[in-house]
Design a protein around this motif. Structure first.
Motif, PDB file in Angstrom:
ATOM      1  N   VAL A  56       7.049 -13.550   1.016  1.00  0.00           N
ATOM      2  CA  VAL A  56       7.811 -12.299   0.998  1.00  0.00           C
ATOM      3  C   VAL A  56       6.953 -11.185   0.411  1.00  0.00           C
ATOM      4  O   VAL A  56       6.888 -10.073   0.952  1.00  0.00           O
ATOM      5  CB  VAL A  56       9.125 -12.462   0.203  1.00  0.00           C
ATOM      6  CG1 VAL A  56       9.779 -11.118  -0.071  1.00  0.00           C
ATOM      7  CG2 VAL A  56      10.083 -13.373   0.949  1.00  0.00           C
ATOM      8  N   LEU A  57       6.265 -11.472  -0.672  1.00  0.00           N
ATOM      9  CA  LEU A  57       5.413 -10.478  -1.317  1.00  0.00           C
ATOM     10  C   LEU A  57       4.252 -10.086  -0.404  1.00  0.00           C
ATOM     11  O   LEU A  57       3.939  -8.901  -0.262  1.00  0.00           O
ATOM     12  CB  LEU A  57       4.885 -11.030  -2.641  1.00  0.00           C
ATOM     13  CG  LEU A  57       4.060 -10.073  -3.474  1.00  0.00           C
ATOM     14  CD1 LEU A  57       4.845  -8.829  -3.827  1.00  0.00           C
ATOM     15  CD2 LEU A  57       3.584 -10.772  -4.722  1.00  0.00           C
ATOM     16  N   ILE A  58       3.632 -11.051   0.246  1.00  0.00           N
ATOM     17  CA  ILE A  58       2.523 -10.776   1.162  1.00  0.00           C
ATOM     18  C   ILE A  58       2.995  -9.924   2.327  1.00  0.00           C
ATOM     19  O   ILE A  58       2.313  -8.982   2.744  1.00  0.00           O
ATOM     20  CB  ILE A  58       1.877 -12.100   1.630  1.00  0.00           C
ATOM     21  CG1 ILE A  58       1.068 -12.688   0.473  1.00  0.00           C
ATOM     22  CG2 ILE A  58       1.016 -11.899   2.863  1.00  0.00           C
ATOM     23  CD1 ILE A  58       0.555 -14.085   0.711  1.00  0.00           C
ATOM     24  N   GLU A  59       4.173 -10.212   2.839  1.00  0.00           N
ATOM     25  CA  GLU A  59       4.736  -9.410   3.923  1.00  0.00           C
ATOM     26  C   GLU A  59       4.981  -7.973   3.459  1.00  0.00           C
ATOM     27  O   GLU A  59       4.701  -7.021   4.183  1.00  0.00           O
ATOM     28  CB  GLU A  59       6.040 -10.034   4.425  1.00  0.00           C
ATOM     29  CG  GLU A  59       6.599  -9.352   5.649  1.00  0.00           C
ATOM     30  CD  GLU A  59       7.818 -10.068   6.191  1.00  0.00           C
ATOM     31  OE1 GLU A  59       8.613  -9.401   6.866  1.00  0.00           O
ATOM     32  OE2 GLU A  59       7.975 -11.278   5.942  1.00  0.00           O
ATOM     33  N   ALA A  60       5.472  -7.826   2.247  1.00  0.00           N
ATOM     34  CA  ALA A  60       5.720  -6.486   1.708  1.00  0.00           C
ATOM     35  C   ALA A  60       4.413  -5.716   1.577  1.00  0.00           C
ATOM     36  O   ALA A  60       4.333  -4.538   1.944  1.00  0.00           O
ATOM     37  CB  ALA A  60       6.417  -6.581   0.356  1.00  0.00           C
ATOM     38  N   ILE A  61       3.397  -6.354   1.062  1.00  0.00           N
ATOM     39  CA  ILE A  61       2.101  -5.690   0.911  1.00  0.00           C
ATOM     40  C   ILE A  61       1.559  -5.272   2.272  1.00  0.00           C
ATOM     41  O   ILE A  61       1.118  -4.138   2.460  1.00  0.00           O
ATOM     42  CB  ILE A  61       1.093  -6.609   0.180  1.00  0.00           C
ATOM     43  CG1 ILE A  61       1.509  -6.803  -1.277  1.00  0.00           C
ATOM     44  CG2 ILE A  61      -0.323  -6.044   0.263  1.00  0.00           C
ATOM     45  CD1 ILE A  61       0.728  -7.876  -2.002  1.00  0.00           C
ATOM     46  N   GLY A  62       1.615  -6.192   3.223  1.00  0.00           N
ATOM     47  CA  GLY A  62       1.055  -5.927   4.540  1.00  0.00           C
ATOM     48  C   GLY A  62       1.761  -4.833   5.318  1.00  0.00           C
ATOM     49  O   GLY A  62       1.138  -4.154   6.142  1.00  0.00           O
ATOM     50  N   THR A  63       3.033  -4.617   5.067  1.00  0.00           N
ATOM     51  CA  THR A  63       3.776  -3.625   5.842  1.00  0.00           C
ATOM     52  C   THR A  63       3.963  -2.305   5.112  1.00  0.00           C
ATOM     53  O   THR A  63       3.971  -1.248   5.742  1.00  0.00           O
ATOM     54  CB  THR A  63       5.161  -4.157   6.248  1.00  0.00           C
ATOM     55  OG1 THR A  63       5.874  -4.551   5.093  1.00  0.00           O
ATOM     56  CG2 THR A  63       5.042  -5.324   7.204  1.00  0.00           C
ATOM     57  N   ILE A  64       4.076  -2.344   3.804  1.00  0.00           N
ATOM     58  CA  ILE A  64       4.393  -1.121   3.061  1.00  0.00           C
ATOM     59  C   ILE A  64       3.145  -0.408   2.552  1.00  0.00           C
ATOM     60  O   ILE A  64       3.071   0.817   2.583  1.00  0.00           O
ATOM     61  CB  ILE A  64       5.363  -1.438   1.908  1.00  0.00           C
ATOM     62  CG1 ILE A  64       6.682  -1.958   2.494  1.00  0.00           C
ATOM     63  CG2 ILE A  64       5.623  -0.211   1.055  1.00  0.00           C
ATOM     64  CD1 ILE A  64       7.625  -2.527   1.477  1.00  0.00           C
ATOM     65  N   VAL A  65       2.155  -1.146   2.125  1.00  0.00           N
ATOM     66  CA  VAL A  65       0.957  -0.525   1.557  1.00  0.00           C
ATOM     67  C   VAL A  65       0.239   0.401   2.549  1.00  0.00           C
ATOM     68  O   VAL A  65      -0.200   1.486   2.146  1.00  0.00           O
ATOM     69  CB  VAL A  65       0.006  -1.598   0.969  1.00  0.00           C
ATOM     70  CG1 VAL A  65      -1.365  -1.021   0.643  1.00  0.00           C
ATOM     71  CG2 VAL A  65       0.634  -2.205  -0.285  1.00  0.00           C
ATOM     72  N   PRO A  66       0.111   0.049   3.827  1.00  0.00           N
ATOM     73  CA  PRO A  66      -0.534   1.009   4.749  1.00  0.00           C
ATOM     74  C   PRO A  66       0.187   2.364   4.818  1.00  0.00           C
ATOM     75  O   PRO A  66      -0.468   3.408   4.918  1.00  0.00           O
ATOM     76  CB  PRO A  66      -0.489   0.302   6.100  1.00  0.00           C
ATOM     77  CG  PRO A  66      -0.452  -1.148   5.761  1.00  0.00           C
ATOM     78  CD  PRO A  66       0.369  -1.224   4.497  1.00  0.00           C
ATOM     79  N   VAL A  67       1.490   2.351   4.724  1.00  0.00           N
ATOM     80  CA  VAL A  67       2.244   3.613   4.734  1.00  0.00           C
ATOM     81  C   VAL A  67       1.963   4.394   3.454  1.00  0.00           C
ATOM     82  O   VAL A  67       1.760   5.611   3.487  1.00  0.00           O
ATOM     83  CB  VAL A  67       3.762   3.342   4.893  1.00  0.00           C
ATOM     84  CG1 VAL A  67       4.563   4.627   4.791  1.00  0.00           C
ATOM     85  CG2 VAL A  67       4.037   2.643   6.215  1.00  0.00           C
TER      86      VAL A  67
END
Length: 171
Positions: free
Chosen positions: A55-66
């Motif tokens: 869940v944390l990895i998914e959050a990093i991968g999707t939110i950090v680029p924005v």
């Protein structure tokens, strides 16, 4: 337990929704993402199961680029670094590696500075975090490490001046 399973599903659902919203409404997500990552730091980062880490990895991968597009990475890096003492040691390296791969290696310097600040506040963390920082450097190229080293040297060289100015202001 059933309650824990429900909580994992809720976290995952929130992250999926957040990542979808971030793609369409980045400004709205950015206004609240620091609080979200802070909340995740208080709960998800402390957990040591594969599902929570996913869940944390998914959050990093999707939110950090924005967030990177809006140039607010320092706040996110600070949240992750502040929660480092609570992240299981074998999880910290992959989480921070992904965070820096997603945001860019130019932020490695800032992670070093934030972690060193933690060590200055709690000397017992110094050896643990020294090992963490050594392992983190393995994932980056020579030019990235050189840039980080130059930044750290400049920061260290400026410290006596900053300390002198602080002492003068206190008197």
């Amino acid at each position: 337990t059933n309650k824990e399973t429900h909580r994992h599903a809720l976290h995952h659902g929130c992250i999926v929704l957040l990542s979808k919203l971030a793609a369409h409404f980045p400004v709205l997500v950015l206004d609240h993402v620091i609080a979200i990552f802070t909340f995740m730091g208080d709960s998800t980062m402390r957990m040591d199961d594969n599902y929570s880490i996913q869940v944390l990895i998914e959050a990093i991968g999707t939110i950090v680029p924005v967030i990177k597009q809006k140039k607010d990475m320092m706040s996110i890096l600070r949240v992750f670094c502040d929660t480092l003492p609570h992240i299981p040691s074998h999880r910290a390296d992959p989480i921070f590696t992904l965070l820096l791969e997603t945001s860019g290696p130019q932020y490695l310097y800032h992670v070093f500075v934030f972690v060193l600040e933690l060590c200055s506040r709690d000397r017992e963390l110094a050896s643990q975090f020294s090992y963490f920082l050594q392992n983190l450097t393995i994932h980056f190229g020579l030019s990235d490490l050189l840039g980080t080293s130059v930044g750290l040297i400049k920061t260290l060289a400026a410290l006596p001046d900053k300390l002198t100015k602080m002492v003068c202001c206190i008197k």
